[in-house]
Design a protein around this motif. Structure first.
Motif, PDB file in Angstrom:
ATOM      1  N   LYS A  90       2.162   1.707  -6.306  1.00 14.45           N
ATOM      2  CA  LYS A  90       1.937   2.882  -6.108  1.00 14.45           C
ATOM      3  C   LYS A  90       0.245   3.546  -6.152  1.00 14.45           C
ATOM      4  O   LYS A  90      -0.340   4.447  -5.467  1.00 14.45           O
ATOM      5  N   ARG A  91      -0.458   2.897  -7.183  1.00 13.44           N
ATOM      6  CA  ARG A  91      -1.787   3.279  -7.342  1.00 13.44           C
ATOM      7  C   ARG A  91      -2.794   2.445  -6.608  1.00 13.44           C
ATOM      8  O   ARG A  91      -3.879   2.454  -6.664  1.00 13.44           O
ATOM      9  N   GLN A 103       4.247   1.041 -10.234  1.00  9.27           N
ATOM     10  CA  GLN A 103       3.138   1.904 -10.476  1.00  9.27           C
ATOM     11  C   GLN A 103       1.910   1.254  -9.954  1.00  9.27           C
ATOM     12  O   GLN A 103       1.105   1.729  -9.476  1.00  9.27           O
ATOM     13  N   THR A 106       3.813  13.103 -12.151  1.00  7.12           N
ATOM     14  CA  THR A 106       3.516  13.859 -10.978  1.00  7.12           C
ATOM     15  C   THR A 106       3.951  13.141  -9.953  1.00  7.12           C
ATOM     16  O   THR A 106       4.380  12.038  -9.758  1.00  7.12           O
ATOM     17  N   LEU A 107       4.413  14.072  -8.786  1.00  4.74           N
ATOM     18  CA  LEU A 107       5.135  13.598  -7.699  1.00  4.74           C
ATOM     19  C   LEU A 107       4.638  12.283  -6.995  1.00  4.74           C
ATOM     20  O   LEU A 107       5.401  11.373  -6.496  1.00  4.74           O
ATOM     21  N   GLN A 108       3.246  12.258  -7.049  1.00  6.60           N
ATOM     22  CA  GLN A 108       2.632  10.901  -6.488  1.00  6.60           C
ATOM     23  C   GLN A 108       3.230   9.719  -7.306  1.00  6.60           C
ATOM     24  O   GLN A 108       3.487   8.504  -6.548  1.00  6.60           O
ATOM     25  N   TYR A 109       3.375   9.662  -8.507  1.00  2.00           N
ATOM     26  CA  TYR A 109       3.683   8.625  -9.378  1.00  2.00           C
ATOM     27  C   TYR A 109       5.133   8.647  -9.915  1.00  2.00           C
ATOM     28  O   TYR A 109       5.713   7.650 -10.592  1.00  2.00           O
ATOM     29  N   LYS A 110       5.969   9.700  -9.508  1.00  5.08           N
ATOM     30  CA  LYS A 110       7.190   9.882 -10.011  1.00  5.08           C
ATOM     31  C   LYS A 110       8.251   8.854  -9.385  1.00  5.08           C
ATOM     32  O   LYS A 110       8.288   8.623  -8.457  1.00  5.08           O
TER      33      LYS A 110
END
Length: 312
Positions: free
Chosen positions: A267-268, A264, A231-235
Motif C-alpha cells: 500500500k505504501r 502495508q 486512515t482510508l488509504q491504509y485501512k
C-alpha cells in the motif's frame, strides 16, 4: 512459555482455569510484556484449588519486593492474575461502567502503571505504530470520550442478534469492539481492557470461544485493530475479521505479522506494486515484526532498492 496441561474431559474445572490463565499471560504481549516464569509456576496452585487469586497476588508482590526484577514484568504478572480472575467469573454487565471497572481492576496499585486507572484520559494522544510506519491512529478527542462511548454502547444494545446468523453477529461485535478500541478511553492499557471486555461479552452471548488467538496472538489482535482504524488509504479490516473468525467461528486463518506488514508495504509503495512483486512478497517467509517494520519504514527510493535487491 510452557503451561500446565489438564484434560478437558476429566478435569473440566482445572482446564477452564488453565485457559483463563493462558489468556491472562498471552494478553501481555499486546504491550510487549512477558509474565515471569515464577507466576507461570505459581498459577498451578490456583488452578488446582490450593490458593485463591488474592493469595497468588500477595505472593507476587512479596516476590518483587525481594527480587530486583524488571518492574514491567511485575505489571505483566499482576495484570495476568487479575485478567484470569475476571474471566473466572460469569458476572457481566454490558455498559461503559464495566469497561472502566475492568481497567481499574487490571492496573490499580501497579507501581509502573503511572496513569490514572478506571478514569477516562484528560488529554489527546498519538502513538507511533510499527504497522503504520510510525504513524498513529486518529483516536477520539478526550472531550468526546464519554459521549461517544455511551452512543456506541447504546447502539450495540439495540442490536437484534436473535434475528442474525453467527457470521453477522461476529461481524457486528467486531465492529463494536474495534470502535471502542479506537476511542482509546484510557491513557494506557486499552488493548488488554478491550480484550477482556470482548471475551466477557462474547461469553455472555453464549459463544464457545477458542482461547488460543488471545493467548498466542494478542499482538496480532492489537495490530489488526490498528489497521481496522487506520486512515482510508491504509485501512484493512481483513485481519481483525480473521482473528475473530478463529476465536468464535472455529476457522484456522494464519495469524502472523507477515501478511499484515506485507499488505502495508504494498500500500505504501504503489509505484512498484506490480502483480509480480505482490506475488513475490506473498512468498516471503520472513515473519519477524521488527524486520518487517524496518522495510515498511523505508522511504520510496530506499524501499525500491531494498525490494529490487531482494527479488533481483
Amino acid at each position: 512459555m510452557s503451561y500446565h496441561e489438564y484434560d478437558r474431559e476429566k478435569q473440566p474445572e482445572e482446564y477452564q482455569k488453565q485457559q483463563n490463565w493462558e489468556i491472562g499471560f498471552g494478553l501481555q504481549a499486546a504491550d510487549h510484556l512477558t509474565p515471569s516464569k515464577y507466576l507461570v509456576e505459581l498459577s498451578k496452585d490456583n488452578i488446582e484449588g490450593k490458593k485463591d487469586y488474592q493469595e497468588i497476588e500477595k505472593e507476587i508482590h512479596k516476590y518483587y519486593a525481594e527480587k530486583q526484577e524488571d518492574k514491567r514484568t511485575m505489571e505483566a504478572d499482576v495484570s495476568a492474575i487479575r485478567i484470569s480472575e475476571i474471566l473466572a467469573s460469569d458476572a457481566f454487565t454490558f455498559n461503559p461502567g464495566t469497561l472502566k471497572s475492568y481497567h481499574r481492576r487490571l492496573f490499580q496499585g501497579i507501581p509502573e502503571f503511572t496513569f490514572k486507572v478506571g478514569e477516562y484520559r484528560k488529554v489527546n494522544i498519538t502513538k507511533s505504530e510499527l504497522i503504520l510506519a510510525g504513524n498513529t491512529v486518529n483516536y477520539s478527542d478526550y472531550q468526546d470520550i464519554e459521549e461517544t462511548l455511551n452512543w456506541d454502547f447504546t447502539q450495540e444494545a439495540t442490536k437484534q442478534y436473535q434475528n442474525m446468523n453467527q457470521n453477522q453477529i461476529v461481524k457486528s461485535v467486531t465492529t463494536f469492539i474495534s470502535g471502542i478500541w479506537q476511542i482509546h478511553p484510557f491513557r494506557e492499557g486499552n488493548t488488554r481492557t478491550s480484550a477482556v471486555f470482548l471475551i466477557k461479552y462474547l461469553r455472555s452471548l453464549g459463544f464457545p470461544l477458542d482461547n488460543e488467538p488471545f493467548s498466542e496472538n494478542s499482538l496480532y489482535f492489537r495490530d489488526a485493530l490498528v489497521l481496522d482504524n487506520a486512515t482510508l488509504q491504509y485501512k484493512n479490516s481483513d485481519f481483525i475479521d480473521k482473528f475473530m473468525a478463529n476465536t468464535v467461528l472455529g476457522e484456522t486463518n494464519d495469524l502472523s505479522a507477515r501478511e499484515m506488514f506485507l499488505d502495508q508495504i504494498v500500500k505504501r509503495t504503489p509505484e512498484i506494486a506490480s502483480a509480480e512483486l505482490i506475488q513475490q512478497l506473498n512468498e516471503l517467509t520472513i515473519n519477524d515484526e521488527q524486520k518487517l517494520a524496518k522495510i515498511l519504514a523505508l522511504e520510496g527510493e530506499k524501499k525500491e532498492q531494498f525490494l529490487k535487491s531482494t527479488f533481483g
